[in-house]
Design a protein around this motif. Structure first.
Motif, short mmCIF file in Angstrom:
data_model
loop_
_atom_site.label_atom_id
_atom_site.label_comp_id
_atom_site.label_asym_id
_atom_site.label_seq_id
_atom_site.Cartn_x
_atom_site.Cartn_y
_atom_site.Cartn_z
N MET A 1 0.84 -1.17 0.00
CA MET A 1 0.00 0.00 0.00
C MET A 1 0.89 1.24 0.00
SD MET A 1 -2.48 1.11 3.03
CE MET A 1 -4.16 1.19 2.63
N ALA A 2 0.82 2.00 -1.04
CA ALA A 2 1.65 3.19 -1.18
C ALA A 2 0.92 4.42 -0.66
CB ALA A 2 2.02 3.39 -2.65
N PHE A 3 1.69 5.31 -0.12
CA PHE A 3 1.13 6.57 0.39
C PHE A 3 1.13 7.59 -0.74
CE2 PHE A 3 1.73 10.71 2.46
CZ PHE A 3 0.57 10.73 3.22
N LYS A 4 -0.04 8.11 -1.05
CA LYS A 4 -0.14 9.11 -2.11
C LYS A 4 -0.53 10.45 -1.50
CE LYS A 4 -1.60 5.76 -5.55
NZ LYS A 4 -2.64 5.34 -6.48
N SER A 5 0.14 11.48 -1.93
CA SER A 5 -0.21 12.81 -1.45
C SER A 5 0.09 13.83 -2.53
CB SER A 5 0.56 13.16 -0.18
OG SER A 5 1.90 13.38 -0.49
N LYS A 6 -0.54 14.96 -2.40
CA LYS A 6 -0.30 16.07 -3.33
C LYS A 6 0.72 17.01 -2.72
CE LYS A 6 -5.10 16.26 -4.87
NZ LYS A 6 -6.26 17.16 -4.96
N ALA A 7 1.44 17.70 -3.57
CA ALA A 7 2.36 18.72 -3.09
C ALA A 7 1.54 19.92 -2.61
CB ALA A 7 3.31 19.15 -4.21
N VAL A 8 1.94 20.46 -1.48
CA VAL A 8 1.22 21.58 -0.90
C VAL A 8 2.09 22.83 -1.03
CG1 VAL A 8 0.16 22.45 1.20
CG2 VAL A 8 0.13 20.01 0.73
N GLU A 9 1.46 23.94 -1.32
CA GLU A 9 2.19 25.19 -1.47
C GLU A 9 2.81 25.61 -0.14
OE1 GLU A 9 0.25 28.47 -3.30
OE2 GLU A 9 -0.92 27.17 -4.61
N SER A 10 3.94 26.28 -0.22
CA SER A 10 4.63 26.76 0.97
C SER A 10 3.76 27.74 1.75
CB SER A 10 5.94 27.44 0.59
OG SER A 10 6.79 26.53 -0.03
N THR A 12 0.55 27.68 2.11
CA THR A 12 -0.44 26.92 2.88
C THR A 12 0.20 26.32 4.13
OG1 THR A 12 -1.59 26.38 0.83
CG2 THR A 12 -2.13 25.06 2.76
N VAL A 13 1.40 25.77 3.97
CA VAL A 13 2.11 25.19 5.12
C VAL A 13 2.41 26.28 6.15
CG1 VAL A 13 4.25 24.07 5.85
CG2 VAL A 13 3.10 23.32 3.76
N PHE A 14 2.90 27.42 5.71
CA PHE A 14 3.21 28.52 6.61
C PHE A 14 1.95 28.99 7.33
CE2 PHE A 14 3.63 33.11 7.41
CZ PHE A 14 4.68 33.07 8.30
N PHE A 15 0.84 29.12 6.60
CA PHE A 15 -0.42 29.55 7.21
C PHE A 15 -0.88 28.55 8.27
CE2 PHE A 15 -5.08 29.45 7.33
CZ PHE A 15 -5.31 30.73 7.80
N ASN A 16 -0.79 27.26 7.97
CA ASN A 16 -1.22 26.24 8.94
C ASN A 16 -0.34 26.24 10.18
OD1 ASN A 16 -3.38 25.41 7.40
ND2 ASN A 16 -2.26 23.75 6.41
N LEU A 17 0.98 26.42 10.02
CA LEU A 17 1.87 26.51 11.18
C LEU A 17 1.56 27.74 12.02
CD1 LEU A 17 5.29 25.44 9.65
CD2 LEU A 17 3.95 24.21 11.36
N LEU A 18 1.32 28.86 11.35
CA LEU A 18 0.97 30.08 12.06
C LEU A 18 -0.35 29.91 12.82
CD1 LEU A 18 1.79 33.03 12.57
CD2 LEU A 18 0.44 33.64 10.56
N LEU A 19 -1.30 29.28 12.18
CA LEU A 19 -2.60 29.02 12.82
C LEU A 19 -2.43 28.12 14.05
CD1 LEU A 19 -5.65 29.51 12.57
CD2 LEU A 19 -5.76 27.42 11.20
N CYS A 20 -1.60 27.10 13.93
CA CYS A 20 -1.34 26.21 15.07
C CYS A 20 -0.70 26.97 16.23
CB CYS A 20 -0.45 25.05 14.66
SG CYS A 20 -1.29 23.81 13.68
N LEU A 21 0.26 27.83 15.93
CA LEU A 21 0.90 28.62 16.98
C LEU A 21 -0.08 29.56 17.67
CD1 LEU A 21 4.35 29.54 15.42
CD2 LEU A 21 3.94 28.23 17.49
N VAL A 22 -0.91 30.22 16.90
CA VAL A 22 -1.90 31.14 17.48
C VAL A 22 -2.88 30.37 18.37
CG1 VAL A 22 -3.86 32.63 16.91
CG2 VAL A 22 -1.71 32.88 15.67
N ILE A 23 -3.36 29.23 17.90
CA ILE A 23 -4.30 28.44 18.69
C ILE A 23 -3.62 27.91 19.95
CG2 ILE A 23 -5.63 26.28 18.72
CD1 ILE A 23 -6.24 26.82 15.74
#
Length: 103
Positions: A1-10, A12-23
């Motif tokens: 079973m292979a793991f498939k994922s899409k590339a995510v824009e930088s 989006t990653v930065f926004f999610n990290l910032l959101l995690c820090l704020v929360i």
């Protein structure tokens, strides 16, 4: 079973990290404020999670955990984490990568 994922824009990653820090820090200070009131402490120092200059000693009232109690706390939290994980998954974790990450 292979793991498939899409590339995510930088962005989006930065926004999610910032959101995690704020929360995280919002919850930290809300829970800290509630504990400050519940334990009727003298002062609430908002710099505690960032203060790396103050030596953690028993005579300093800013620290509820001191050096010799840190291992007890860490082992207790780890033990509870293993129990909760086992209860959620309904089996004991046997994958070595999981134990490596926990360590």
């Amino acid at each position: 079973m292979a793991f498939k994922s899409k590339a995510v824009e930088s962005k989006t990653v930065f926004f999610n990290l910032l959101l995690c820090l704020v929360i995280f820090y919002s919850l930290f200070y809300m829970i800290g404020s509630v504990c400050f009131g519940a334990f009727r402490l003298d002062n609430f120092d908002g710099l505690i999670p960032f203060d790396f200059k103050t030596e953690p000693v028993e005579s300093n009232s800013k620290y509820l955990v001191v050096k010799r109690r840190v291992w007890d706390y860490a082992l207790t939290v780890t033990f509870l984490h293993v129990i909760i994980t086992s209860l959620v998954m309904l089996e004991f974790p046997t994958v070595w990568q999981w134990w490596l990450a926990l360590g």
